[in-house]
Design a protein around this motif. Structure first.
Motif, mmCIF file in Angstrom:
data_model
loop_
_atom_site.group_PDB
_atom_site.id
_atom_site.type_symbol
_atom_site.label_atom_id
_atom_site.label_comp_id
_atom_site.label_asym_id
_atom_site.label_seq_id
_atom_site.Cartn_x
_atom_site.Cartn_y
_atom_site.Cartn_z
ATOM 1 N N VAL A 106 -0.440 2.126 1.930
ATOM 2 C CA VAL A 106 0.153 2.657 2.442
ATOM 3 C C VAL A 106 1.631 2.796 3.248
ATOM 4 O O VAL A 106 2.797 2.535 2.901
ATOM 5 C CB VAL A 106 -0.454 2.387 4.306
ATOM 6 C CG1 VAL A 106 0.116 0.944 4.384
ATOM 7 C CG2 VAL A 106 -0.683 2.835 5.041
ATOM 8 N N VAL A 107 1.792 4.750 3.840
ATOM 9 C CA VAL A 107 3.055 4.549 4.209
ATOM 10 C C VAL A 107 3.199 4.426 5.383
ATOM 11 O O VAL A 107 2.586 4.857 6.201
ATOM 12 C CB VAL A 107 3.774 5.762 3.267
ATOM 13 C CG1 VAL A 107 5.141 6.594 4.088
ATOM 14 C CG2 VAL A 107 3.384 6.377 2.647
ATOM 15 N N SER A 108 3.742 3.910 6.046
ATOM 16 C CA SER A 108 4.607 3.527 7.218
ATOM 17 C C SER A 108 5.711 3.911 8.080
ATOM 18 O O SER A 108 6.187 4.598 7.643
ATOM 19 C CB SER A 108 3.245 1.672 7.856
ATOM 20 O OG SER A 108 3.617 1.690 9.467
ATOM 21 N N ARG A 143 7.657 0.342 4.674
ATOM 22 C CA ARG A 143 8.126 0.984 5.526
ATOM 23 C C ARG A 143 9.802 1.316 5.578
ATOM 24 O O ARG A 143 10.896 0.921 5.624
ATOM 25 C CB ARG A 143 8.540 -0.204 6.927
ATOM 26 C CG ARG A 143 6.927 -0.886 7.245
ATOM 27 C CD ARG A 143 7.898 -1.943 7.935
ATOM 28 N NE ARG A 143 6.557 -2.957 9.301
ATOM 29 C CZ ARG A 143 6.235 -4.649 9.170
ATOM 30 N NH1 ARG A 143 7.422 -4.647 9.594
ATOM 31 N NH2 ARG A 143 4.861 -4.359 10.568
ATOM 32 N N PRO A 144 9.598 2.627 5.012
ATOM 33 C CA PRO A 144 11.149 3.217 5.206
ATOM 34 C C PRO A 144 11.476 3.404 6.369
ATOM 35 O O PRO A 144 10.984 4.090 6.733
ATOM 36 C CB PRO A 144 10.265 4.722 3.475
ATOM 37 C CG PRO A 144 9.064 4.658 4.881
ATOM 38 C CD PRO A 144 8.592 3.891 4.651
ATOM 39 N N GLY A 179 18.752 -1.068 4.148
ATOM 40 C CA GLY A 179 18.334 -1.277 4.689
ATOM 41 C C GLY A 179 17.827 0.057 6.408
ATOM 42 O O GLY A 179 16.538 0.434 6.533
ATOM 43 N N LEU A 180 19.161 0.692 6.176
ATOM 44 C CA LEU A 180 19.091 1.372 7.490
ATOM 45 C C LEU A 180 18.878 2.943 6.817
ATOM 46 O O LEU A 180 18.855 4.305 7.419
ATOM 47 C CB LEU A 180 19.364 1.367 9.179
ATOM 48 C CG LEU A 180 19.498 0.127 9.267
ATOM 49 C CD1 LEU A 180 20.941 -0.062 10.277
ATOM 50 C CD2 LEU A 180 18.124 0.006 9.920
ATOM 51 N N ASP A 207 10.421 -3.727 3.211
ATOM 52 C CA ASP A 207 10.956 -2.902 3.855
ATOM 53 C C ASP A 207 11.557 -1.731 2.918
ATOM 54 O O ASP A 207 11.362 -1.533 1.793
ATOM 55 C CB ASP A 207 11.800 -3.444 5.213
ATOM 56 C CG ASP A 207 12.591 -4.446 4.399
ATOM 57 O OD1 ASP A 207 12.887 -4.360 3.133
ATOM 58 O OD2 ASP A 207 13.570 -5.529 4.570
ATOM 59 N N SER A 208 12.420 -0.893 4.003
ATOM 60 C CA SER A 208 13.307 0.205 3.475
ATOM 61 C C SER A 208 14.553 -0.128 2.421
ATOM 62 O O SER A 208 14.642 -0.112 1.372
ATOM 63 C CB SER A 208 14.486 0.627 4.240
ATOM 64 O OG SER A 208 13.897 2.526 3.689
#
Length: 218
Positions: A106-108, A143-144, A179-180, A207-208
């Motif tokens: 899933v894309v959150s 979590r992109p 990550g940002l 995470d991203s």
């Protein structure tokens, strides 16, 4: 890549940036569940127009992906946003589980947490918690950060936050933590396509920064 099954995979959200990339990159047959018709981007895809508030029984599958999502601006209200990003996501996941799906990606979103003071992040976190309770053997949560991609080509309005994020990343470059940094939708999709078929039992959260690594081109 060795797939866990040579059968059909399922995808909801193929009209979005990440969903379309998943449909393009998945190496096997796939059924796309959509709210409106769209042109199929490659052979091996089947299209099913559905109402996510009243889903039919889905065909048997072992792998499924969910890239459903909207914004409050597009949805028109917080209630309408929640109906998609929580209600439709959970309904689809439950239908997938009933169809025998064991591996679900899933894309959150970055910062998703049911404890967040941000309505957007709070709903995303609630959806993640609900998915954990569905009972998938392998759940992969992406979590992109801000997504990069051509929304105009998909008939979607540009998102100001993503445009500014891309400009800032260009100006500041490596000073922005990995990550940002904004991330290409194709990279997120590639990370999911690579990870979901081989993820260990339980829940894997990407995470991203992890998505950037897992989805990097060779």
């Amino acid at each position: 890549m060795t797939l866990p099954t040579q059968g059909l995979a399922l995808l909801a959200g193929a009209t979005g940036l990440v969903g379309r990339e998943i449909a393009l990159q998945w190496p096997g047959p796939m059924q796309l569940l959509v709210r409106r018709p769209l042109a199929l981007p490659r052979p091996g895809l089947a299209l099913q127009v559905v109402d996510f508030t009243a889903l039919p029984a889905l065909p048997p599958a072992e792998v499924a992906f969910c890239a459903l999502g909207t914004t409050i601006k597009v949805a028109g209200s917080q209630a309408a946003f929640r109906a998609v990003d929580f209600g439709a996501v959970l309904a689809y996941a439950q239908a997938c589980r009933a169809a025998g799906v064991r591996r679900f990606g899933v894309v959150s979103a970055l910062g998703a947490s049911a404890r967040s003071g941000s309505f957007y992040s709070h709903v995303k976190g609630e959806a993640e918690d609900a998915l954990r309770a569905v009972g998938f053997e392998h759940l992969v949560i992406a979590r992109p950060s801000l997504l990069l991609g051509d929304r105009h080509a998909l008939g979607q309005p540009a998102r100001a936050g993503e445009q500014w994020g891309e400009r800032l990343a260009g100006w500041l470059g490596p000073l922005v933590p990995r990550g940002l940094r904004p991330i290409a939708a194709a990279t997120v999709a590639r990370a999911l396509v690579r990870t979901v078929p081989v993820a260990a039992s339980g829940v894997t959260v990407l995470d991203s920064a992890a998505l950037q690594a897992a989805g990097a081109l060779p």
